[in-house]
Scaffold this motif. Structure first.
Motif, PDB file in Angstrom:
ATOM      1  N   PRO A   8      41.990  -9.570 -31.523  1.00  0.00           N
ATOM      2  CA  PRO A   8      41.331  -9.644 -30.220  1.00  0.00           C
ATOM      3  C   PRO A   8      40.081  -8.761 -30.129  1.00  0.00           C
ATOM      4  CG  PRO A   8      43.700  -9.612 -29.913  1.00  0.00           C
ATOM      5  CD  PRO A   8      43.463  -9.394 -31.381  1.00  0.00           C
ATOM      6  N   ALA A   9      40.141  -7.560 -30.739  1.00  0.00           N
ATOM      7  CA  ALA A   9      38.986  -6.664 -30.691  1.00  0.00           C
ATOM      8  C   ALA A   9      37.789  -7.266 -31.433  1.00  0.00           C
ATOM      9  CB  ALA A   9      39.350  -5.305 -31.293  1.00  0.00           C
ATOM     10  N   VAL A  10      38.049  -7.873 -32.592  1.00  0.00           N
ATOM     11  CA  VAL A  10      36.965  -8.501 -33.357  1.00  0.00           C
ATOM     12  C   VAL A  10      36.402  -9.704 -32.591  1.00  0.00           C
ATOM     13  CG1 VAL A  10      36.443  -9.817 -35.452  1.00  0.00           C
ATOM     14  CG2 VAL A  10      37.778  -7.699 -35.592  1.00  0.00           C
ATOM     15  N   MET A  11      37.273 -10.489 -31.999  1.00  0.00           N
ATOM     16  CA  MET A  11      36.817 -11.631 -31.211  1.00  0.00           C
ATOM     17  C   MET A  11      35.959 -11.170 -30.039  1.00  0.00           C
ATOM     18  SD  MET A  11      40.268 -14.003 -31.200  1.00  0.00           S
ATOM     19  CE  MET A  11      39.493 -15.367 -30.306  1.00  0.00           C
ATOM     20  N   LEU A  12      36.349 -10.073 -29.412  1.00  0.00           N
ATOM     21  CA  LEU A  12      35.570  -9.538 -28.298  1.00  0.00           C
ATOM     22  C   LEU A  12      34.209  -9.052 -28.772  1.00  0.00           C
ATOM     23  CD1 LEU A  12      35.305  -8.674 -25.347  1.00  0.00           C
ATOM     24  CD2 LEU A  12      36.544  -6.576 -25.921  1.00  0.00           C
ATOM     25  N   LEU A  13      34.168  -8.376 -29.918  1.00  0.00           N
ATOM     26  CA  LEU A  13      32.908  -7.874 -30.461  1.00  0.00           C
ATOM     27  C   LEU A  13      31.952  -9.011 -30.793  1.00  0.00           C
ATOM     28  CD1 LEU A  13      31.094  -5.639 -31.618  1.00  0.00           C
ATOM     29  CD2 LEU A  13      32.360  -5.853 -33.777  1.00  0.00           C
ATOM     30  N   PHE A  14      32.420  -9.978 -31.569  1.00  0.00           N
ATOM     31  CA  PHE A  14      31.550 -11.073 -31.988  1.00  0.00           C
ATOM     32  C   PHE A  14      31.194 -11.964 -30.802  1.00  0.00           C
ATOM     33  CE2 PHE A  14      31.302 -11.332 -36.740  1.00  0.00           C
ATOM     34  CZ  PHE A  14      31.880 -10.098 -36.992  1.00  0.00           C
ATOM     35  N   GLY A  15      32.164 -12.205 -29.893  1.00  0.00           N
ATOM     36  CA  GLY A  15      31.848 -12.982 -28.699  1.00  0.00           C
ATOM     37  C   GLY A  15      30.811 -12.292 -27.848  1.00  0.00           C
ATOM     38  N   PHE A  72      40.075 -28.094 -29.739  1.00  0.00           N
ATOM     39  CA  PHE A  72      39.824 -27.892 -31.171  1.00  0.00           C
ATOM     40  C   PHE A  72      39.440 -26.459 -31.526  1.00  0.00           C
ATOM     41  CE2 PHE A  72      38.785 -32.383 -30.303  1.00  0.00           C
ATOM     42  CZ  PHE A  72      39.703 -32.992 -31.143  1.00  0.00           C
ATOM     43  N   GLY A  73      39.348 -25.589 -30.549  1.00  0.00           N
ATOM     44  CA  GLY A  73      39.008 -24.202 -30.821  1.00  0.00           C
ATOM     45  C   GLY A  73      37.569 -23.869 -30.479  1.00  0.00           C
ATOM     46  N   ALA A  74      37.343 -22.619 -30.070  1.00  0.00           N
ATOM     47  CA  ALA A  74      36.018 -22.200 -29.615  1.00  0.00           C
ATOM     48  C   ALA A  74      35.002 -22.102 -30.749  1.00  0.00           C
ATOM     49  CB  ALA A  74      36.123 -20.855 -28.905  1.00  0.00           C
ATOM     50  N   VAL A 120      32.988 -20.996 -23.004  1.00  0.00           N
ATOM     51  CA  VAL A 120      33.643 -21.124 -24.307  1.00  0.00           C
ATOM     52  C   VAL A 120      34.130 -19.766 -24.806  1.00  0.00           C
ATOM     53  CG1 VAL A 120      33.331 -21.844 -26.699  1.00  0.00           C
ATOM     54  CG2 VAL A 120      32.269 -23.163 -24.855  1.00  0.00           C
ATOM     55  N   VAL A 121      33.285 -18.744 -24.692  1.00  0.00           N
ATOM     56  CA  VAL A 121      33.674 -17.407 -25.146  1.00  0.00           C
ATOM     57  C   VAL A 121      34.832 -16.877 -24.312  1.00  0.00           C
ATOM     58  CG1 VAL A 121      32.916 -15.016 -25.376  1.00  0.00           C
ATOM     59  CG2 VAL A 121      31.387 -16.869 -26.067  1.00  0.00           C
ATOM     60  N   TYR A 122      34.757 -17.025 -22.992  1.00  0.00           N
ATOM     61  CA  TYR A 122      35.819 -16.516 -22.128  1.00  0.00           C
ATOM     62  C   TYR A 122      37.135 -17.259 -22.345  1.00  0.00           C
ATOM     63  CZ  TYR A 122      32.952 -13.409 -19.221  1.00  0.00           C
ATOM     64  OH  TYR A 122      32.174 -12.383 -18.759  1.00  0.00           O
ATOM     65  N   GLY A 123      37.051 -18.552 -22.651  1.00  0.00           N
ATOM     66  CA  GLY A 123      38.275 -19.290 -22.933  1.00  0.00           C
ATOM     67  C   GLY A 123      39.014 -18.718 -24.126  1.00  0.00           C
ATOM     68  N   LYS A 335      45.533 -22.006 -20.452  1.00  0.00           N
ATOM     69  CA  LYS A 335      45.620 -23.094 -21.418  1.00  0.00           C
ATOM     70  C   LYS A 335      44.366 -23.948 -21.420  1.00  0.00           C
ATOM     71  CE  LYS A 335      48.596 -26.903 -22.891  1.00  0.00           C
ATOM     72  NZ  LYS A 335      49.847 -27.650 -22.642  1.00  0.00           N
ATOM     73  N   TYR A 336      43.858 -24.270 -20.240  1.00  0.00           N
ATOM     74  CA  TYR A 336      42.642 -25.086 -20.117  1.00  0.00           C
ATOM     75  C   TYR A 336      41.552 -24.294 -19.407  1.00  0.00           C
ATOM     76  CZ  TYR A 336      45.925 -28.797 -21.327  1.00  0.00           C
ATOM     77  OH  TYR A 336      46.869 -29.568 -21.958  1.00  0.00           O
ATOM     78  N   LEU A 337      41.476 -23.004 -19.707  1.00  0.00           N
ATOM     79  CA  LEU A 337      40.539 -22.142 -19.006  1.00  0.00           C
ATOM     80  C   LEU A 337      39.088 -22.549 -19.255  1.00  0.00           C
ATOM     81  CD1 LEU A 337      40.004 -19.694 -17.251  1.00  0.00           C
ATOM     82  CD2 LEU A 337      40.232 -18.234 -19.279  1.00  0.00           C
ATOM     83  N   SER A 338      38.730 -22.882 -20.489  1.00  0.00           N
ATOM     84  CA  SER A 338      37.347 -23.282 -20.775  1.00  0.00           C
ATOM     85  C   SER A 338      36.980 -24.542 -20.014  1.00  0.00           C
ATOM     86  CB  SER A 338      37.158 -23.500 -22.278  1.00  0.00           C
ATOM     87  OG  SER A 338      37.245 -22.292 -22.989  1.00  0.00           O
ATOM     88  N   THR A 339      37.908 -25.471 -19.914  1.00  0.00           N
ATOM     89  CA  THR A 339      37.649 -26.721 -19.197  1.00  0.00           C
ATOM     90  C   THR A 339      37.476 -26.476 -17.711  1.00  0.00           C
ATOM     91  OG1 THR A 339      38.930 -27.968 -20.824  1.00  0.00           O
ATOM     92  CG2 THR A 339      38.534 -29.022 -18.687  1.00  0.00           C
ATOM     93  N   LEU A 340      38.433 -25.772 -17.107  1.00  0.00           N
ATOM     94  CA  LEU A 340      38.386 -25.554 -15.660  1.00  0.00           C
ATOM     95  C   LEU A 340      37.198 -24.687 -15.263  1.00  0.00           C
ATOM     96  CD1 LEU A 340      42.181 -25.054 -14.886  1.00  0.00           C
ATOM     97  CD2 LEU A 340      40.788 -27.103 -14.540  1.00  0.00           C
ATOM     98  N   PHE A 341      36.961 -23.617 -16.028  1.00  0.00           N
ATOM     99  CA  PHE A 341      35.798 -22.804 -15.710  1.00  0.00           C
ATOM    100  C   PHE A 341      34.510 -23.576 -15.972  1.00  0.00           C
ATOM    101  CE2 PHE A 341      32.672 -19.388 -16.674  1.00  0.00           C
ATOM    102  CZ  PHE A 341      32.655 -18.808 -15.407  1.00  0.00           C
ATOM    103  N   GLY A 342      34.560 -24.515 -16.913  1.00  0.00           N
ATOM    104  CA  GLY A 342      33.391 -25.355 -17.148  1.00  0.00           C
ATOM    105  C   GLY A 342      33.014 -26.156 -15.924  1.00  0.00           C
TER     106      GLY A 342
END
Length: 406
Positions: A8-15, A72-74, A120-123, A335-342
């Motif tokens: 999670p820390a690496v994902m947060l850094l790169f995101g 399919f993944g961010a 996408v990043v927040y999802g 589960k569908y956070l990227s979609t709904l926030f989109g």
């Protein structure tokens, strides 16, 4: 490939770095308005329409980018978005007419932003972090995007000064291309969506549930107001400042200050969102924006007052994003956070289109930005009032009834 390094820390850094580049580069597009318009003899509406189209395309494409990321993944979406972003910047440099500018700066960069920005990043981060750390993670990632707005403005101003606007755009294209390899850190397995609040829920059911929730639509309108306000200021404020007889450096520094103070504002919003009800924080934020803009316009406008205004607006700039995203996750799960926030973000981008286009249209029509400033104030008050009654309670499995507003 092993996923052991994608913590999670690496994902947060790169995101965060991706958001720094994606949001930082676009924050400086207003610096290109005058040099490109002067080069080709355009009115301000030509450039403003292309950027308005960019925001509209970004918004229209965002739900679909979110759906692909949720399924399919961010990582795949971020890589594709970074490619389109870099291509759009390169073609923007070669644009010598309104239609070609709308194709490059409007369509291609708009599509690129839909794949590399918040949704996408927040999802991905929402699925990587537990609920009690989620709001803070959103705030940190948003602060990274805010830092990009601060650091990239002087970079872009310097590039324009040394390379000209044409060379500056090509250099920015190379920077945007860095998002493609960075996307590998946010690659997710296809079964990543098991952490939803309603684990057996399909995407169609999730969209139907959101569509019958009154608070979801109020969040969409609130984000419309956010987009209208911030993109109007981001694109037109440098020209507004030079119209007052001040140097272009003042406008650039004002936008840089917005980005700098936005780092603190977005982080603080995420921190507060983990401790207080997010809908009340959002209501207060929109009301504060209306007050700050009103005070700025009513008092004598000087170089100092411009910097004070920029600092105050920076504190309020993107704090809406982790809070709004947090309300969506709180009500509907991740589960569908990227979609709904989109879909919520679509409201933001419709507002962005209206703000930046009306800014150019009404300026060409009346010779000033006064009418648009008045609209930004009124919308801020309305948004504050509409966030107060949102029902932010978590939905349970099988609850597909229309939720009340309060």
């Amino acid at each position: 490939m092993s996923r052991s390094w994608r913590t999670p820390a690496v994902m947060l850094l790169f995101g965060g770095v991706i958001l720094t580049l994606s949001l930082g580069i676009r924050h400086g597009f207003g610096l290109f308005l005058q040099p490109m318009s002067s080069e080709y003899g355009w009115g301000r509406e030509v450039f403003a329409f292309a950027i308005a189209l960019q925001n509209l395309v970004w918004g229209l494409a965002q739900p679909f980018a979110g759906m692909i990321a949720d399924r399919f993944g961010a990582g795949r979406v971020l890589a594709g978005g970074g490619t389109l972003y870099a291509l759009g910047l390169a073609l923007m440099a070669a644009s010598d007419s309104g239609p070609s500018l709308s194709l490059s700066a409007g369509l291609l960069i708009g599509l690129g932003l839909s794949g590399t920005a918040f949704s996408v990043v927040y999802g991905a981060l929402g699925r990587a972090f537990p609920p009690h750390q989620r709001s803070m993670a959103f705030g940190i990632a948003g602060a990274a995007g805010s830092f990009g707005q601060f650091i990239m403005l002087p970079v872009e101003q310097s590039l324009i000064g040394t390379l000209g606007w044409f060379g500056a755009l090509l250099a920015l294209a190379l920077l945007a291309a860095l998002m493609v390899p960075l996307a590998a850190a946010l690659a997710e397995p296809r079964d990543h969506g098991s952490a939803g609040a309603v684990s057996g829920q399909s995407m169609r059911e999730a969209l139907a549930e959101a569509g019958t929730h009154g608070g979801f639509w109020l969040l969409c309108f609130g984000f419309f107001v956010c987009g209208f306000q911030v993109v109007f200021i981001a694109v037109h404020f440098p020209a507004f400042v030079t119209d007052l007889g001040l140097s272009g450096r003042v406008g650039m520094m004002a936008l840089a200050l917005i980005g700098l103070f936005n780092v603190a504002g977005t982080y603080t919003a995420g921190w507060l969102g983990g401790r207080y009800r997010k809908k009340y924080l959002l209501a207060g934020l929109y009301l504060a924006r209306a007050v700050v803009i009103s005070a700025f316009l009513l008092l004598p406008i000087t170089e100092v007052s411009i910097y004070v205004f920029a600092a105050c607006m920076g504190l309020l700039w993107l704090g809406t994003v982790p809070l709004t995203n947090g309300v969506v996750a709180q009500i509907f799960g991740v589960k569908y956070l990227s979609t709904l926030f989109g879909f919520v973000f679509l409201g933001h981008q419709v507002g962005s289109f209206m703000g930046v286009w009306l800014g150019g249209f009404l300026f060409d029509l009346t010779g000033s930005y006064n009418a648009v400033w008045a609209i930004t104030i009124g919308l801020g008050v309305v948004a504050a009032l509409l966030h107060w009654p949102i029902d932010d309670r978590e939905l349970r499995a099988g609850d597909f009834t229309k939720a009340p507003l309060g």
